[in-house]
Design a protein around this motif. Structure first.
Motif, mmCIF file in Angstrom:
data_model
loop_
_atom_site.group_PDB
_atom_site.id
_atom_site.type_symbol
_atom_site.label_atom_id
_atom_site.label_comp_id
_atom_site.label_asym_id
_atom_site.label_seq_id
_atom_site.Cartn_x
_atom_site.Cartn_y
_atom_site.Cartn_z
ATOM 1 N N LYS A 196 28.583 49.259 41.710
ATOM 2 C CA LYS A 196 28.929 48.579 40.478
ATOM 3 C C LYS A 196 30.408 48.176 40.458
ATOM 4 C CE LYS A 196 25.240 49.977 37.427
ATOM 5 N NZ LYS A 196 24.303 49.994 38.548
ATOM 6 N N ASP A 197 30.662 47.051 39.825
ATOM 7 C CA ASP A 197 32.012 46.491 39.785
ATOM 8 C C ASP A 197 33.003 47.424 39.109
ATOM 9 O OD1 ASP A 197 33.781 44.079 40.169
ATOM 10 O OD2 ASP A 197 33.912 44.281 37.999
ATOM 11 N N VAL A 198 32.577 48.084 38.023
ATOM 12 C CA VAL A 198 33.488 48.983 37.306
ATOM 13 C C VAL A 198 33.923 50.132 38.205
ATOM 14 C CG1 VAL A 198 31.615 50.398 36.318
ATOM 15 C CG2 VAL A 198 33.824 50.287 35.156
ATOM 16 N N ALA A 199 33.042 50.575 39.090
ATOM 17 C CA ALA A 199 33.388 51.651 40.014
ATOM 18 C C ALA A 199 34.430 51.187 41.029
ATOM 19 C CB ALA A 199 32.137 52.144 40.731
ATOM 20 N N ILE A 200 34.280 49.962 41.538
ATOM 21 C CA ILE A 200 35.221 49.431 42.515
ATOM 22 C C ILE A 200 36.598 49.236 41.885
ATOM 23 C CG2 ILE A 200 35.705 47.503 44.077
ATOM 24 C CD1 ILE A 200 32.624 47.048 44.182
ATOM 25 N N HIS A 201 36.608 48.700 40.672
ATOM 26 C CA HIS A 201 37.881 48.467 39.967
ATOM 27 C C HIS A 201 38.616 49.792 39.733
ATOM 28 C CE1 HIS A 201 39.915 45.499 36.968
ATOM 29 N NE2 HIS A 201 40.786 46.167 37.681
ATOM 30 N N THR A 232 41.416 41.219 45.087
ATOM 31 C CA THR A 232 41.525 40.697 43.720
ATOM 32 C C THR A 232 42.092 41.744 42.772
ATOM 33 O OG1 THR A 232 39.668 39.183 44.043
ATOM 34 C CG2 THR A 232 40.226 39.763 41.774
ATOM 35 N N TYR A 233 41.568 42.974 42.812
ATOM 36 C CA TYR A 233 41.964 43.994 41.843
ATOM 37 C C TYR A 233 43.333 44.584 42.127
ATOM 38 C CZ TYR A 233 37.194 43.634 40.153
ATOM 39 O OH TYR A 233 36.013 43.153 39.630
ATOM 40 N N LEU A 234 43.802 44.495 43.364
ATOM 41 C CA LEU A 234 45.163 44.968 43.651
ATOM 42 C C LEU A 234 46.197 44.167 42.872
ATOM 43 C CD1 LEU A 234 45.087 45.662 47.507
ATOM 44 C CD2 LEU A 234 45.491 47.339 45.690
ATOM 45 N N THR A 235 45.879 42.916 42.542
ATOM 46 C CA THR A 235 46.832 42.084 41.792
ATOM 47 C C THR A 235 46.967 42.542 40.337
ATOM 48 O OG1 THR A 235 45.128 40.456 41.181
ATOM 49 C CG2 THR A 235 46.300 40.103 43.258
ATOM 50 N N ASP A 236 46.072 43.415 39.883
ATOM 51 C CA ASP A 236 46.144 43.922 38.508
ATOM 52 C C ASP A 236 47.203 45.013 38.347
ATOM 53 O OD1 ASP A 236 44.071 42.244 37.917
ATOM 54 O OD2 ASP A 236 42.528 43.804 37.877
ATOM 55 N N TYR A 237 47.743 45.509 39.465
ATOM 56 C CA TYR A 237 48.634 46.665 39.406
ATOM 57 C C TYR A 237 49.952 46.368 40.119
ATOM 58 C CZ TYR A 237 44.081 48.572 38.292
ATOM 59 O OH TYR A 237 42.853 48.765 37.723
#
Length: 740
Positions: free
Chosen positions: A462-467, A504-509
C-alpha cells in the motif's frame, strides 16, 4: 491509566515470561501503568479458533483479533515476543498435544474430500505460517542494536566465529538463472481504487475463480509472479550432481513458516528430486497412505507406519539406499539422523545462512563435523545477496565482532506489505494455463502464463506504507548520521515501481547533508560489507523479506544472536509495537530445559523493548514515573551486560532465571539511587536491600534445580502451574517479589 500489552507466545520466550512478568507487575504496581497478558501462542490461536466443542474452562478469547483491533488505536503499546510461525507439521503436533490434554480440536484434513473438510482446512490456514505478524505489524520497522548491547558486544566479542579457509573453500550459494519468481515478476501501480479477483484460465478456456473481492487503493502497488517447477526441479538435480562432484554437503534454505504456501511446495520438490529413485518406485503405495513430500521426508517415514511391516521395511530400505548414491546432506541433528530435508521448518533461511557465514562456509555433516556446502536458495530475488557475503568472506576472511560496524534496518512491512502478505493469493497450477488479475470491468491487469504445478503469487504494497517507510528512513538517517541504502533492484519489476515512489517521496523531506543511496541487493551488500569491515555503521532500508533476512544476518555476526536486537514499530495510527528479537533458537532452549533443567534463553531483547515502551508512555501522557522506569531500566541493562549476567550455555551455569534475578536487582538499585521521585526511591531502597542481602541463597536455590529433567506438562501448551514452578524455583526471591 497507561497499558502495556505483553504477548504470551511460545517455547523459550513464553517460559521466560513466567519469571519476568511478576517482576514487571511488582515494579509498576504503584504507578499509572498496567501490564496485561495476551495469549497469541500457537496453542492459544488454535483454541481461540475452534471453541465449539470445548468446555467453558478451556475456552480463551481471540487475543490476536483483539490486538489487531488495538493497532488501530492511538495509545496502543504492545511488547511482542517471538512466536511460532507454524508449519503444517508443527500445527499437527500442537493439535495432537491439545487432544491429549482433553481439548476437542478437529484433525487437520491434509487431503480434503468434502466441502466440510475444505472449510476446515481453510479455518486452519488462518493459524498456519505468519498468522501473527501481518496482523500486528501495522507500521514499518526500525530495527537496531541498542547502544549498550553493541558496546558490550564489541568489548566482549562472542566466540562463535570460525575461521574461513585461506583457500580452496568449495562452499557457495546456488540459485536459479531463469524461470524463477525474479524473472517472471510483473508489477503496476493502481491509478484508482477498485476491487480485483484472481482467476485461472486453462488451455481449453475454462475459467476458475480463485479469489474474489481483493480491495485495492489508489497508489497501491500490486505484482504477480510464478515459479516454473520444471526448471526448479532441473535446478535441484544440477546442484545434486555438483555437490556429488565437489564432495560437499547439499543444503536447502527456504522459509516454509512465513511463506507457508509457496516454500513448502518448493521444499517438496527438493525432497522428491533427491529421493527420486525410492519415491518413484513406490509412488502408488505412498499416494495411498497420504505421504506428503511438502512436509519433508519425516512425513513420508511417519506415514510408512500405515503399511504392513514387510512393505514398510522395503520402502525404508530403498530410501536409506538413496543416501549411498547421492551427495551427503547437511544435518540438523546427526545423532537422530535428521537431515536438511526432513522437516520444512527445521532450516529457516534467515537463521541458517548467517550460521554458514559464521561457521566458515560450512554446515554439520553426519559425523558431527563441519564441512563445505552448497546452499540452495532457488529464487534470485534475495539469493544473490547471500552469495555476495559468502564470496566476500571467502576472499577476505571472517568478520571480527570486536571491530565490525553495525547494520541496522528500516523495513517496509506495514499493511502486510509484499511477499509476506501473499499467502492467500498464492496458488499451485493444477494444469497448464494462465493466472490473471481482473478488475471490475473485466479488464486483465496482470497475468502469468504457467504450466502444470507452477507456483503463482500476487503481492500488494500500500502507498501509505511506502510513504511512511521513506519518512522513517529519512528520520533514522538524520538521527544516526549514518548513510542509508535502499536495497532495490531496478531490474526487478516490483522494485522498479518502489524506486519511483521512493524518489518521489524523498522530495517531501529535508535531505540536506544526508547520504541516501539506492542500490541493488548485490551492490548494497558489497557497499555495506566494505563499511562493516572498516567498523562503520550503515542503515539498510529494505522490503519486508530482506528486512527479515538482514536483521538476522548481521546481528548473528555482530552480536552472536538476533534475539538481542531492538525492534521499534511506530504504528501508522499512533502507538507502538515493540518486538523483542528472533526466536529461531527457542526450540533448542526448551529441549535443554526439559532434559537438564537449564534455560539459556536470553531475555535481553525483552528488557530492551521495555525501555522505549515506557518512553512512549511518557510521550503520550508525560508520566514522570514511566520516564524514571525507562531511564533506570536502561541503566540496569548496562549493569547486566557489564557484569556478565547473561545466561550461560551449559548446565550449572547462570540461566535465564538467574539473569532475570540480576536484572531485577540492578533495576531496583538504579531506582533506589535516583532522586527524581522520593516515594519510588524509598520503596526501592528496601527492595534493593533485600535482593542484595539474599543474593547467595537466591543463587543457591536457582542453581539447585539444574542438572535434572523437568516436566512442563506440554510443549505447545505447557501446564501453567508446572511451568511456573520450573521458572520460579527460588522461594525467597518469589516471596520478596510477591510481597513487594
Amino acid at each position: 491509566m497507561a497499558k502495556i500489552t505483553w504477548t504470551h507466545t511460545d517455547e523459550a520466550p513464553a517460559l521466560a515470561t513466567l519469571a519476568l512478568l511478576p517482576v514487571l507487575k511488582s515494579f509498576t504496581k504503584e504507578t499509572d501503568i498496567k501490564i496485561e497478558l495476551a495469549d497469541i501462542s500457537l496453542a492459544g490461536r488454535i483454541i481461540a479458533n475452534f471453541q465449539e466443542k470445548l468446555n467453558e474452562d478451556q475456552k480463551v478469547p481471540d487475543y490476536l483479533r483483539k490486538l489487531g483491533d488495538m493497532t488501530q488505536e492511538t495509545d496502543t503499546i504492545i511488547v511482542k515476543l517471538p512466536n511460532i510461525s507454524a508449519s503444517l507439521p508443527q500445527l499437527q503436533e500442537a493439535i495432537k498435544e491439545l487432544n491429549e490434554q482433553g481439548y476437542d480440536i478437529p484433525s487437520y484434513p491434509e487431503e480434503p474430500k468434502t466441502d466440510e473438510e475444505r472449510a476446515l482446512q481453510k479455518r486452519f490456514s488462518s493459524i498456519l505460517g505468519s498468522a501473527v505478524n501481518p496482523v500486528l505489524r501495522e507500521g514499518n520497522s526500525d530495527r537496531r542494536a541498542a547502544s549498550a548491547v553493541k558496546n558490550f558486544a564489541q568489548k566482549n566479542p562472542h566466540r562463535m566465529m570460525k575461521p574461513w579457509p585461506e583457500s580452496d573453500s568449495k562452499s557457495r550459494v546456488a540459485h536459479m538463472s531463469s524461470n524463477d519468481f525474479y524473472e517472471h515478476e510483473t508489477s503496476m501501480t493502481m491509478d484508482k481504487a477498485c476491487n480485483v479477483k484472481i482467476e485461472f484460465v486453462d488451455e481449453a478456456g475454462n475459467v476458475t475463480l480463485l479469489k474474489d473481492s481483493i480491495s485495492l487503493l489508489a497508489g497501491e502497488l500490486i505484482d504477480t509472479s510464478h515459479m516454473n517447477v520444471e526448471a526448479l526441479r532441473e535446478f535441484f538435480a544440477e546442484q545434486i550432481e555438483e555437490a556429488k562432484k565437489d564432495q560437499v554437503l547439499l543444503s536447502l534454505h527456504l522459509k516454509a513458516t512465513m511463506m507457508k504456501v509457496s516454500d513448502p511446495i518448493m521444499f517438496g520438490h527438493a525432497v522428491s528430486v533427491y529421493f527420486r529413485d525410492a519415491l518413484d518406485k513406490h509412488a502408488v503405495a505412498l499416494k495411498e497412505i497420504g505421504a506428503n513430500v511438502n512436509n519433508g521426508l519425516s512425513d513420508v517415514l511417519e506415514k510408512l507406519n500405515k503399511l504392513p511391516e514387510d512393505k514398510k521395511s522395503e520402502i525404508s530400505a530403498d530410501i536409506q539406499s538413496v543416501y549411498e548414491s547421492q551427495p551427503a546432506l547437511a544435518m540438523v541433528d546427526s545423532r537422530k539422523g535428521i537431515t536438511n530435508l526432513h522437516v520444512p521448518n527445521n532450516v529457516i533461511v534467515d537463521a541458517s545462512m548467517p550460521n554458514i557465514i559464521r561457521d566458515g562456509g560450512r554446515m554439520w555433516n553426519n559425523d558431527d563435523q563441519l564441512q563445505d556446502c552448497i546452499a540452495m536458495i532457488p529464487d534470485r530475488s534475495y539469493a544473490s545477496m547471500y552469495g555476495e557475503i559468502l564470496e566476500d568472506a571467502k576472499e577476505k576472511g571472517q568478520f571480527d565482532p570486536s571491530t565490525m560496524g553495525s547494520v541496522s534496518n528500516v523495513g517496509l512491512m506495514a499493511k502486510k506489505a509484499e511477499e509476506y502478505g501473499s499467502h492467500d493469493k498464492t496458488f499451485e497450477a493444477q494444469t497448464s494455463g494462465a493466472f490473471r488479475v481482473v478488475d471490475e470491468t473485466g479488464t486483465t491487469l496482470l497475468s502469468q502464463k504457467v504450466e502444470n504445478g507452477d507456483i503463482f503469487r500476487m503481492c500488494q504494497t500500500k502507498d501509505v506504507a511506502i510513504h511512511d517507510w521513506v519518512k522513517l528512513a529519512v528520520n533514522r538517517c538524520r538521527i544516526s548520521g549514518s548513510p542509508i541504502v535502499f536495497w532495490l533492484d531496478e531490474n526487478r519489476a516490483h522494485d522498479n515501481e518502489i524506486i519511483n515512489k521512493v524518489k518521489t517521496y524523498l522530495t517531501d523531506y529535508n535531505t540536506d547533508g544526508l547520504e541516501i543511496l539506492i542500490k541493488s541487493p548485490v551492490e548494497a551488500m558489497r557497499y555495506t560489507l566494505k563499511r562493516v569491515r572498516k567498523g562503520e555503521d550503515t542503515i539498510s532500508a529494505t522490503g519486508n523479506v530482506l528486512r527479515d533476512y538482514l536483521t538476522d544476518l548481521f546481528p548473528i555476526l555482530e552480536l552472536g544472536t538476533s534475539a538481542r536486537m531492538l525492534s521499534i514499530v511506530p504504528l501508522l495510527n499512533g502507538g507502538g509495537l515493540f518486538e523483542t528479537g528472533a526466536g529461531g533458537s527457542a526450540p533448542k532452549h526448551v529441549d535443554q530445559l526439559v532434559g537438564e533443567g537449564h534455560l539459556r534463553w536470553d531475555s535481553l531483547g525483552e528488557y530492551c523493548a521495555l525501555v522505549p515502551a515506557f518512553e512512549m508512555i511518557v510521550e503520550q501522557s508525560g508520566d514522570k514515573k514511566a520516564a524514571i522506569l525507562a531511564e533506570t531500566l536502561d541503566q540496569a541493562i548496562s549493569q547486566y551486560l557489564e557484569n556478565g549476567k547473561l545466561p550461560g550455555r551449559k548446565v550449572n551455569e547462570l540461566d535465564n532465571r538467574g539473569s532475570t534475578y540480576y536484572l531485577t536487582l540492578y533495576w531496583a538499585q538504579a531506582l533506589a539511587s535516583q532522586d527524581n521521585d522520593a516515594s519510588m526511591k524509598a520503596r526501592f531502597i528496601k527492595l534493593a536491600d533485600e535482593l542484595v542481602k539474599n543474593e547467595e541463597i537466591i543463587n543457591e536455590e536457582l542453581l539447585a534445580v539444574q542438572n535434572q529433567s523437568v516436566d512442563l506438562g506440554g510443549y505447545f501448551n505447557p501446564d501453567n502451574e508446572k511451568a511456573t514452578r520450573v521458572m520460579r524455583p527460588s522461594a525467597i526471591l518469589n516471596k520478596i517479589i510477591d510481597k513487594f
